[in-house]
Structures are given as C-alpha cells and as structure tokens.
Design a protein around this motif. Sequence first.
Motif, PDB file in Angstrom:
ATOM      1  N   GLY A 233       0.789  -1.225   0.000  1.00  0.00           N
ATOM      2  CA  GLY A 233       0.000   0.000   0.000  1.00  0.00           C
ATOM      3  C   GLY A 233       0.819   1.270   0.000  1.00  0.00           C
ATOM      4  N   VAL A 234       2.150   1.143   0.131  1.00  0.00           N
ATOM      5  CA  VAL A 234       3.047   2.305   0.100  1.00  0.00           C
ATOM      6  C   VAL A 234       4.009   2.120  -1.073  1.00  0.00           C
ATOM      7  CG1 VAL A 234       4.753   3.682   1.325  1.00  0.00           C
ATOM      8  CG2 VAL A 234       2.877   2.597   2.592  1.00  0.00           C
ATOM      9  N   VAL A 235       3.887   2.979  -2.079  1.00  0.00           N
ATOM     10  CA  VAL A 235       4.657   2.854  -3.313  1.00  0.00           C
ATOM     11  C   VAL A 235       5.652   4.009  -3.408  1.00  0.00           C
ATOM     12  CG1 VAL A 235       4.527   2.875  -5.833  1.00  0.00           C
ATOM     13  CG2 VAL A 235       2.779   1.680  -4.494  1.00  0.00           C
ATOM     14  N   VAL A 236       6.898   3.680  -3.731  1.00  0.00           N
ATOM     15  CA  VAL A 236       7.935   4.687  -3.970  1.00  0.00           C
ATOM     16  C   VAL A 236       8.353   4.567  -5.428  1.00  0.00           C
ATOM     17  CG1 VAL A 236      10.178   5.581  -3.287  1.00  0.00           C
ATOM     18  CG2 VAL A 236       8.707   4.487  -1.583  1.00  0.00           C
ATOM     19  N   LEU A 237       8.178   5.664  -6.173  1.00  0.00           N
ATOM     20  CA  LEU A 237       8.378   5.637  -7.614  1.00  0.00           C
ATOM     21  C   LEU A 237       9.287   6.802  -8.013  1.00  0.00           C
ATOM     22  CD1 LEU A 237       5.450   5.040 -10.110  1.00  0.00           C
ATOM     23  CD2 LEU A 237       7.403   6.462 -10.688  1.00  0.00           C
ATOM     24  N   PRO A 238      10.529   6.533  -8.434  1.00  0.00           N
ATOM     25  CA  PRO A 238      11.426   7.628  -8.834  1.00  0.00           C
ATOM     26  C   PRO A 238      11.000   8.226 -10.168  1.00  0.00           C
ATOM     27  CG  PRO A 238      12.475   5.509  -9.244  1.00  0.00           C
ATOM     28  CD  PRO A 238      11.172   5.211  -8.570  1.00  0.00           C
ATOM     29  N   MET A 239      10.928   9.568 -10.219  1.00  0.00           N
ATOM     30  CA  MET A 239      10.557  10.260 -11.449  1.00  0.00           C
ATOM     31  C   MET A 239      11.600  11.335 -11.752  1.00  0.00           C
ATOM     32  SD  MET A 239       6.406  10.557 -11.265  1.00  0.00           S
ATOM     33  CE  MET A 239       6.352  10.595 -13.070  1.00  0.00           C
ATOM     34  N   ARG A 240      11.909  11.483 -13.029  1.00  0.00           N
ATOM     35  CA  ARG A 240      12.902  12.472 -13.452  1.00  0.00           C
ATOM     36  C   ARG A 240      12.476  13.867 -13.011  1.00  0.00           C
ATOM     37  NH1 ARG A 240      17.835  10.890 -16.257  1.00  0.00           N
ATOM     38  NH2 ARG A 240      17.554   8.644 -16.509  1.00  0.00           N
ATOM     39  N   SER A 241      13.434  14.610 -12.433  1.00  0.00           N
ATOM     40  CA  SER A 241      13.110  15.928 -11.896  1.00  0.00           C
ATOM     41  C   SER A 241      14.321  16.841 -12.003  1.00  0.00           C
ATOM     42  CB  SER A 241      12.677  15.806 -10.428  1.00  0.00           C
ATOM     43  OG  SER A 241      13.776  15.371  -9.637  1.00  0.00           O
ATOM     44  N   LYS A 242      14.110  18.111 -11.696  1.00  0.00           N
ATOM     45  CA  LYS A 242      15.193  19.097 -11.706  1.00  0.00           C
ATOM     46  C   LYS A 242      15.863  19.122 -10.333  1.00  0.00           C
ATOM     47  CE  LYS A 242      12.861  21.922 -15.200  1.00  0.00           C
ATOM     48  NZ  LYS A 242      12.198  23.220 -15.499  1.00  0.00           N
ATOM     49  N   THR A 243      16.417  17.985  -9.962  1.00  0.00           N
ATOM     50  CA  THR A 243      17.080  17.859  -8.679  1.00  0.00           C
ATOM     51  C   THR A 243      18.570  18.110  -8.842  1.00  0.00           C
ATOM     52  OG1 THR A 243      17.316  16.409  -6.753  1.00  0.00           O
ATOM     53  CG2 THR A 243      17.500  15.375  -8.920  1.00  0.00           C
ATOM     54  N   ARG A 244      19.295  18.025  -7.752  1.00  0.00           N
ATOM     55  CA  ARG A 244      20.728  18.284  -7.800  1.00  0.00           C
ATOM     56  C   ARG A 244      21.500  17.032  -8.203  1.00  0.00           C
ATOM     57  NH1 ARG A 244      22.367  22.037  -2.545  1.00  0.00           N
ATOM     58  NH2 ARG A 244      21.156  23.886  -3.134  1.00  0.00           N
ATOM     59  N   LEU A 276      -3.097   9.145  -0.999  1.00  0.00           N
ATOM     60  CA  LEU A 276      -2.239  10.308  -0.771  1.00  0.00           C
ATOM     61  C   LEU A 276      -1.009  10.187  -1.650  1.00  0.00           C
ATOM     62  CD1 LEU A 276      -1.188  12.777   1.013  1.00  0.00           C
ATOM     63  CD2 LEU A 276      -0.170  11.021   2.487  1.00  0.00           C
ATOM     64  N   ILE A 277      -0.639  11.272  -2.334  1.00  0.00           N
ATOM     65  CA  ILE A 277       0.628  11.302  -3.056  1.00  0.00           C
ATOM     66  C   ILE A 277       1.495  12.397  -2.455  1.00  0.00           C
ATOM     67  CG2 ILE A 277      -0.324  10.376  -5.193  1.00  0.00           C
ATOM     68  CD1 ILE A 277      -0.190  13.190  -6.353  1.00  0.00           C
ATOM     69  N   VAL A 278       2.796  12.117  -2.398  1.00  0.00           N
ATOM     70  CA  VAL A 278       3.746  13.028  -1.766  1.00  0.00           C
ATOM     71  C   VAL A 278       4.803  13.440  -2.788  1.00  0.00           C
ATOM     72  CG1 VAL A 278       5.400  13.318   0.114  1.00  0.00           C
ATOM     73  CG2 VAL A 278       3.370  11.883   0.448  1.00  0.00           C
ATOM     74  N   ASP A 279       5.017  14.747  -2.916  1.00  0.00           N
ATOM     75  CA  ASP A 279       6.073  15.337  -3.745  1.00  0.00           C
ATOM     76  C   ASP A 279       5.970  14.982  -5.228  1.00  0.00           C
ATOM     77  OD1 ASP A 279       7.107  16.576  -1.546  1.00  0.00           O
ATOM     78  OD2 ASP A 279       8.688  15.109  -1.188  1.00  0.00           O
ATOM     79  N   PRO A 280       4.905  15.425  -5.910  1.00  0.00           N
ATOM     80  CA  PRO A 280       4.821  15.234  -7.364  1.00  0.00           C
ATOM     81  C   PRO A 280       5.682  16.275  -8.079  1.00  0.00           C
ATOM     82  CG  PRO A 280       2.884  16.396  -6.590  1.00  0.00           C
ATOM     83  CD  PRO A 280       3.703  16.094  -5.368  1.00  0.00           C
ATOM     84  N   GLY A 281       6.990  16.038  -8.131  1.00  0.00           N
ATOM     85  CA  GLY A 281       7.913  17.057  -8.621  1.00  0.00           C
ATOM     86  C   GLY A 281       8.592  16.733  -9.929  1.00  0.00           C
ATOM     87  N   CYS A 282       7.999  15.888 -10.762  1.00  0.00           N
ATOM     88  CA  CYS A 282       8.665  15.485 -12.001  1.00  0.00           C
ATOM     89  C   CYS A 282       8.742  16.635 -13.002  1.00  0.00           C
ATOM     90  CB  CYS A 282       7.947  14.291 -12.622  1.00  0.00           C
ATOM     91  SG  CYS A 282       6.244  14.621 -13.109  1.00  0.00           S
ATOM     92  N   ARG A 283       9.692  16.530 -13.914  1.00  0.00           N
ATOM     93  CA  ARG A 283       9.859  17.515 -14.976  1.00  0.00           C
ATOM     94  C   ARG A 283       8.636  17.519 -15.895  1.00  0.00           C
ATOM     95  NH1 ARG A 283      15.579  18.550 -15.830  1.00  0.00           N
ATOM     96  NH2 ARG A 283      15.034  19.196 -17.943  1.00  0.00           N
ATOM     97  N   HIS A 309      10.947  23.152  -2.895  1.00  0.00           N
ATOM     98  CA  HIS A 309      11.924  23.035  -3.977  1.00  0.00           C
ATOM     99  C   HIS A 309      11.246  22.517  -5.249  1.00  0.00           C
ATOM    100  CE1 HIS A 309      15.550  22.722  -1.001  1.00  0.00           C
ATOM    101  NE2 HIS A 309      15.050  23.946  -1.094  1.00  0.00           N
ATOM    102  N   LEU A 310      11.751  22.985  -6.401  1.00  0.00           N
ATOM    103  CA  LEU A 310      11.099  22.692  -7.671  1.00  0.00           C
ATOM    104  C   LEU A 310      10.997  21.196  -7.943  1.00  0.00           C
ATOM    105  CD1 LEU A 310       9.826  24.081 -10.113  1.00  0.00           C
ATOM    106  CD2 LEU A 310      12.070  24.031 -11.235  1.00  0.00           C
ATOM    107  N   ASP A 311      12.007  20.428  -7.544  1.00  0.00           N
ATOM    108  CA  ASP A 311      11.976  18.987  -7.822  1.00  0.00           C
ATOM    109  C   ASP A 311      10.972  18.250  -6.943  1.00  0.00           C
ATOM    110  OD1 ASP A 311      13.753  19.559  -5.629  1.00  0.00           O
ATOM    111  OD2 ASP A 311      14.421  17.479  -5.707  1.00  0.00           O
ATOM    112  N   HIS A 312      10.266  18.971  -6.075  1.00  0.00           N
ATOM    113  CA  HIS A 312       9.222  18.367  -5.246  1.00  0.00           C
ATOM    114  C   HIS A 312       7.828  18.910  -5.565  1.00  0.00           C
ATOM    115  CE1 HIS A 312      11.748  16.197  -2.178  1.00  0.00           C
ATOM    116  NE2 HIS A 312      12.653  16.945  -2.779  1.00  0.00           N
ATOM    117  N   VAL A 313       7.760  19.982  -6.361  1.00  0.00           N
ATOM    118  CA  VAL A 313       6.449  20.617  -6.580  1.00  0.00           C
ATOM    119  C   VAL A 313       6.088  20.810  -8.043  1.00  0.00           C
ATOM    120  CG1 VAL A 313       6.653  21.852  -4.392  1.00  0.00           C
ATOM    121  CG2 VAL A 313       7.373  22.987  -6.511  1.00  0.00           C
ATOM    122  N   GLU A 314       7.026  20.644  -8.977  1.00  0.00           N
ATOM    123  CA  GLU A 314       6.769  21.041 -10.366  1.00  0.00           C
ATOM    124  C   GLU A 314       5.551  20.339 -10.960  1.00  0.00           C
ATOM    125  OE1 GLU A 314       9.094  21.522 -14.663  1.00  0.00           O
ATOM    126  OE2 GLU A 314      10.134  20.647 -12.940  1.00  0.00           O
TER     127      GLU A 314
END
Length: 326
Positions: A233-244, A276-283, A309-314
């Motif tokens: 029930g808890v999914v962690v999914l890496p998405m391309r973002s403007k991170t460091r 609930l989704i947390v930090d939809p910050g993908c490019r 930060h942009l990589d968490h909110v874009e």
Amino acid sequence: MATHNLAVILKNPSNDAEFLLLKQTPPPKFSEDQYDSYVDSDLWDLPSTLLNLQHDHSHSGIVIQGAQSSHNIDLTKFDVQLALTGVLEKLGLTVNDVGEWSLFKYVEEAEFGPEFPVNTVFIMGNLLDGNQNCQGSSERYNEGILQYFDTIDSGWSGSGDPVLYRVVPKCSITCSGLCKWMSTESCLTWLLEVKPCSDRVGPLVVVALINDSLQSAARTLPPTLRYQEYPPGVVVLPMRSKTRKPFLTTNLVIFAPKQVSDTVGDCRFVAHGDALIVDPGCRHEYHEELKQIIACLPEKLIVFVTHHHLDHVEGQFHKVFLSDIM
C-alpha cells in the motif's frame, strides 16, 4: 547496468505454506550518540547474497528449473553455485539438503540512483525431509554469527581475540534464534498489526511473496513503470526531476491502502481522502506519465508537498494534473 542479488525461498517439507526467514544483521554504528542509542526491532527476510558474474564461463552444477525459458535474465552468465552455497551456509545447510530448485521471480529495481539498481533473482527449493534439523551447529560467541562445525573448536580471529564455539547436537535450524518458519499470512499479520518493538518483515519477502497476493492500487499502475511497494500500500516511484546532481530523480510516494477507514473525526483542519501522493515534482516532460499514475488512483486524492523546492512541486502545477484531482 545493474548489480544482482540471489534470494532463496526455502519451503518447509512439513508445511508447504511455510518458508524460512533469516534474522538480518543490524546496520553499522555511525559513532553518533543520538543515532547509536536507538535500538531497532529485529528484521526478518529471505536469505540472500550478492550474485556475481562467471569469470571462467564454467558450467554451474546447480540446475534451476525454468531458468532456460526466462527472457529477462540469463543465469548461465552468473556464478549461481557460489552464491547459493553462500546463502545455504548461513542456514547451516548444503545444496545436498535441498531438492529441486526453480526460478520463482526476477525483479528489476527502480532506478533510484545515483548508484546502479540492484536486481534480484528469487529461486525456490524444498528442504528435504529430515533436514529441518542440523547436526553440529554452533554459535560464535564474540560476533554473534551462526556457524557450523562437527566438533568443538577454538581459534583466533583476525583481531587477535579468542574465538570459542559451542556445538549444539541435532538442534532445529530455528532454535538458534536466527531463523524461523513463516507463512504469507503470518508475515501479513506482522505488517498490518504493527506494535512497538515488534519484529519486522523485510522487503524481499514482501516483493516476492506478498505484494502479488494483494489488490493494492499499485497493481493498476502502468506496467512500464518500475517502483518499490513496501510495505503493502506504500509505493515509492522515482521520477525524473530538476534535482541536484548526481541525482536525476525525486521519489513520488503514493499511499494507497487496500482499505480506508471512514472514521475521520474532527476534519476541520485535516484533509482526508482515499489515497495520498507526496512530492509530485517530475519535470514537465513526464507530466503525461504522472497523469497516467493519477488516473490509476482513487478519485478522492490528497496531494502533500514536503517542501517548496522545484523537484518536489513542479508536477502539481501542471494543468493536466490539476484537472484530474480537482
């Protein structure tokens, strides 16, 4: 490019619903008083080890049923025999104590980065009748590592400290406290009925044996996506973002439990929903992919952002994304 692990599902000959879990070694100390003072509960998971490539292209003496028909991984390129021998030694067993082996599952880890992902080969074997017991098991006192010898012995460790062994005649492989037989049902109980200081179930057994049996929202995500679901029930999914750099992605975290309570109490200051989704910050190039993810989740969806930060909110500002959750 990826590194590989071999994980073993060893079935109980007396109860086909049970498999063997190994107590995991605690993480190393960090020499920080606040961190090192925290004592975590025991973590139990499938026994596993690193699966290295073959160097001499020799043929492995271990036959894995179903491996030749797999289109996802070629096990002939790996030293399966060395890895399997190492895993079984942790349990005080040898390859002769187990019957046929079969390829159960191959799981490719999502690219969390910056290191290479770790893909896992799961194989299943049945412990032969009469081998629930092991002869001459012993505990190494000064390190707390279970080892196996035929006689009482003593010696010296590399640090110069004496090493003493105690032979335990014909004891169950679970009596040392380092292994235990568990079922999918008992693992689910641990996962869903969490109590302070209670034992925990590791990610390998969840990925291999539990997630597929549950009807979580993650089961409806696009099959091209790679993610980690742990606990269920808890999914962690890496998405391309403007991170460091050196990172390339930001984790989108999805909480979508199978059952959601209708009891919310006083909700004047707290939003509530079915997921609930947390930090939809993908490019912006990946907003269409984000839209597909949102379409798989319940309509009553909450968006939570940990910081600005942009990589968490874009992602949350894209009009297509907003139109699907408003």
